[in-house]
Structure formats: structure tokens, C-alpha cells
Design a protein around this motif. Sequence first.
Motif, mmCIF file in Angstrom:
data_model
loop_
_atom_site.group_PDB
_atom_site.id
_atom_site.type_symbol
_atom_site.label_atom_id
_atom_site.label_comp_id
_atom_site.label_asym_id
_atom_site.label_seq_id
_atom_site.Cartn_x
_atom_site.Cartn_y
_atom_site.Cartn_z
ATOM 1 N N GLN A 5 -38.281 105.094 42.658
ATOM 2 C CA GLN A 5 -36.829 105.009 42.434
ATOM 3 C C GLN A 5 -36.101 105.998 43.342
ATOM 4 O O GLN A 5 -35.092 105.650 43.949
ATOM 5 C CB GLN A 5 -36.484 105.278 40.969
ATOM 6 N N TYR A 6 -36.625 107.215 43.442
ATOM 7 C CA TYR A 6 -36.014 108.209 44.328
ATOM 8 C C TYR A 6 -36.026 107.705 45.773
ATOM 9 O O TYR A 6 -35.006 107.781 46.470
ATOM 10 C CB TYR A 6 -36.757 109.555 44.224
ATOM 11 N N ILE A 7 -37.170 107.187 46.214
ATOM 12 C CA ILE A 7 -37.285 106.732 47.603
ATOM 13 C C ILE A 7 -36.270 105.636 47.906
ATOM 14 O O ILE A 7 -35.514 105.720 48.878
ATOM 15 C CB ILE A 7 -38.715 106.226 47.897
ATOM 16 N N PHE A 8 -36.239 104.594 47.058
ATOM 17 C CA PHE A 8 -35.427 103.423 47.366
ATOM 18 C C PHE A 8 -33.977 103.519 46.917
ATOM 19 O O PHE A 8 -33.111 102.849 47.485
ATOM 20 C CB PHE A 8 -36.086 102.161 46.791
ATOM 21 N N MET A 9 -33.689 104.347 45.919
ATOM 22 C CA MET A 9 -32.312 104.450 45.417
ATOM 23 C C MET A 9 -31.562 105.648 46.002
ATOM 24 O O MET A 9 -30.341 105.597 46.132
ATOM 25 C CB MET A 9 -32.313 104.547 43.890
ATOM 26 N N ASP A 10 -32.275 106.715 46.346
ATOM 27 C CA ASP A 10 -31.621 107.930 46.829
ATOM 28 C C ASP A 10 -31.927 108.218 48.301
ATOM 29 O O ASP A 10 -31.028 108.233 49.132
ATOM 30 C CB ASP A 10 -32.041 109.149 45.977
ATOM 31 N N TRP A 11 -33.203 108.455 48.607
ATOM 32 C CA TRP A 11 -33.563 108.912 49.940
ATOM 33 C C TRP A 11 -33.250 107.876 51.008
ATOM 34 O O TRP A 11 -32.580 108.176 51.991
ATOM 35 C CB TRP A 11 -35.044 109.305 50.003
ATOM 36 N N LEU A 12 -33.752 106.651 50.847
ATOM 37 C CA LEU A 12 -33.601 105.634 51.884
ATOM 38 C C LEU A 12 -32.140 105.310 52.198
ATOM 39 O O LEU A 12 -31.757 105.325 53.378
ATOM 40 C CB LEU A 12 -34.386 104.376 51.498
ATOM 41 N N PRO A 13 -31.277 105.060 51.210
ATOM 42 C CA PRO A 13 -29.874 104.761 51.546
ATOM 43 C C PRO A 13 -29.170 105.907 52.276
ATOM 44 O O PRO A 13 -28.274 105.666 53.089
ATOM 45 C CB PRO A 13 -29.215 104.506 50.184
ATOM 46 N N ALA A 14 -29.558 107.155 52.011
ATOM 47 C CA ALA A 14 -28.913 108.312 52.643
ATOM 48 C C ALA A 14 -29.536 108.661 53.995
ATOM 49 O O ALA A 14 -28.984 109.481 54.729
ATOM 50 C CB ALA A 14 -28.989 109.514 51.711
ATOM 51 N N SER A 15 -30.658 108.034 54.325
ATOM 52 C CA SER A 15 -31.368 108.359 55.565
ATOM 53 C C SER A 15 -30.869 107.496 56.717
ATOM 54 O O SER A 15 -30.049 106.595 56.527
ATOM 55 C CB SER A 15 -32.869 108.137 55.375
ATOM 56 N N LYS A 16 -31.411 107.761 57.897
ATOM 57 C CA LYS A 16 -31.086 106.947 59.065
ATOM 58 C C LYS A 16 -32.087 105.798 59.240
ATOM 59 O O LYS A 16 -32.151 105.174 60.275
ATOM 60 C CB LYS A 16 -31.035 107.811 60.320
ATOM 61 N N TYR A 17 -32.879 105.537 58.180
ATOM 62 C CA TYR A 17 -33.939 104.535 58.246
ATOM 63 C C TYR A 17 -33.700 103.382 57.278
ATOM 64 O O TYR A 17 -32.959 103.502 56.315
ATOM 65 C CB TYR A 17 -35.298 105.175 57.922
ATOM 66 N N GLU A 18 -34.392 102.277 57.556
ATOM 67 C CA GLU A 18 -34.461 101.145 56.648
ATOM 68 C C GLU A 18 -35.911 100.690 56.582
ATOM 69 O O GLU A 18 -36.723 101.034 57.451
ATOM 70 C CB GLU A 18 -33.538 100.014 57.096
ATOM 71 N N VAL A 19 -36.247 99.919 55.555
ATOM 72 C CA VAL A 19 -37.614 99.453 55.379
ATOM 73 C C VAL A 19 -37.995 98.506 56.514
ATOM 74 O O VAL A 19 -37.207 97.649 56.909
ATOM 75 C CB VAL A 19 -37.778 98.740 54.011
ATOM 76 N N ASP A 20 -39.199 98.691 57.028
ATOM 77 C CA ASP A 20 -39.733 97.815 58.068
ATOM 78 C C ASP A 20 -40.764 96.885 57.430
ATOM 79 O O ASP A 20 -41.327 97.199 56.386
ATOM 80 C CB ASP A 20 -40.380 98.655 59.168
ATOM 81 N N TYR A 21 -41.004 95.756 58.071
ATOM 82 C CA TYR A 21 -41.939 94.770 57.533
ATOM 83 C C TYR A 21 -43.365 95.078 57.999
ATOM 84 O O TYR A 21 -43.846 94.558 59.005
ATOM 85 C CB TYR A 21 -41.525 93.353 57.949
ATOM 86 N N ARG A 22 -44.010 95.976 57.271
ATOM 87 C CA ARG A 22 -45.417 96.343 57.440
ATOM 88 C C ARG A 22 -45.921 96.745 56.063
ATOM 89 O O ARG A 22 -45.128 96.966 55.153
ATOM 90 C CB ARG A 22 -45.567 97.515 58.412
ATOM 91 N N PRO A 23 -47.230 96.879 55.887
ATOM 92 C CA PRO A 23 -47.731 97.271 54.561
ATOM 93 C C PRO A 23 -47.194 98.624 54.093
ATOM 94 O O PRO A 23 -47.041 99.549 54.884
ATOM 95 C CB PRO A 23 -49.250 97.332 54.761
ATOM 96 N N HIS A 24 -46.898 98.703 52.808
ATOM 97 C CA HIS A 24 -46.581 99.956 52.122
ATOM 98 C C HIS A 24 -47.903 100.417 51.524
ATOM 99 O O HIS A 24 -48.709 99.579 51.104
ATOM 100 C CB HIS A 24 -45.600 99.720 50.973
ATOM 101 N N PHE A 25 -48.122 101.738 51.443
ATOM 102 C CA PHE A 25 -49.389 102.148 50.838
ATOM 103 C C PHE A 25 -49.321 103.553 50.260
ATOM 104 O O PHE A 25 -48.436 104.337 50.580
ATOM 105 C CB PHE A 25 -50.557 102.017 51.828
#
Length: 161
Positions: free
Chosen positions: A114-134
Motif C-alpha cells: 500500500q505504501y509503495i503504490f499509494m504513497d511512494w510511487l505517485p510522489a516519485s518520478k517513476y511509474e510501473v514498468d511491464y516486467r515481473p515484480h518480485f
Amino acid sequence: MFLRIEHLKEKKLIGTQIKMSFAENKTFELWKNLMPRRNEIKNNIGYELYSAEVYPPLYFNTFDPKKQFDKWALIEVADFNTVPPEMETLIFPAGLYAVFLHKGPAGEGVKTYQYIFMDWLPASKYEVDYRPHFAVMGEKYKKEATDSEEEIWIPVKNKAL
């Protein structure tokens, strides 16, 4: 919680997979199938275990807990020369990853995600890429123990301008 941005070199892995959704979590069943057979994988590198998710394209555009994805239980290997029967191969392609440390019981991992996808990612300069998560479960991983630790690797790319 956030550790670093890292460029991952390609990894080869062998293990088992299952199709599941967040609403119908089959993670226990998946690991129950791999763990008794892990010694059949002869060309492994290290002792870490890898839990991976391969999401379909556009999976994160509209979240639906019933939407299915492929969940993997894996061990890193040097090559694919010997693959045990009923096991499969997966490659983590080289690329950029955001790496996070989850501390605490594995069952509380949802808080880290939840922290990664709701807080960190939206505030970062990055977006999710289409590769495996692990997730990497090494020597400090202790399942549901309060002092358990695992690294969570999220594939990222720079946000489009």
C-alpha cells in the motif's frame, strides 16, 4: 522502507507457477508445491527464494482484486540446462527496479505494498514498468516472525512527460 533504485541484470529462475488473483490467493499452495522439491534444482545460485508476480499488460490501470495474474515460486539458476519435471523457467529481464525493505510478518506485507503504490510511487518520478515484480527472501526471512525481512522489487521506468 524505500532502499534504492537499482538496475537489475538479467536473472534466470526455475520454479512453479499458478494463476491466481488477490481475491483468490493461492500463495500457500504454490510454495507447498515447490519447497519439498527445491533440492531437485541442481544449478542454483545462492540460497534465496524468489516470489514473483507477472501481471498482464494494463493490470494496474484499473485495479480489480478478482483480476488474475501469474504467481511464481522460484530459485535463481546459472542456466536452464537441467529443468526438473513439472517445473518451468522464468527470466527477469534487465531493467530498473525500486527496491523496498519489508520488515515484519509476511502477512503484513499488504501494508508495504500500500505504501509503495499509494504513497511512494505517485510522489516519485517513476511509474510501473511491464516486467515481473518480485520479493527476495534471504537469510533474514522468517515467514510470520516480527523480525522477518524481505526485499520487494518493483519494476519502474521514468514517468512520461
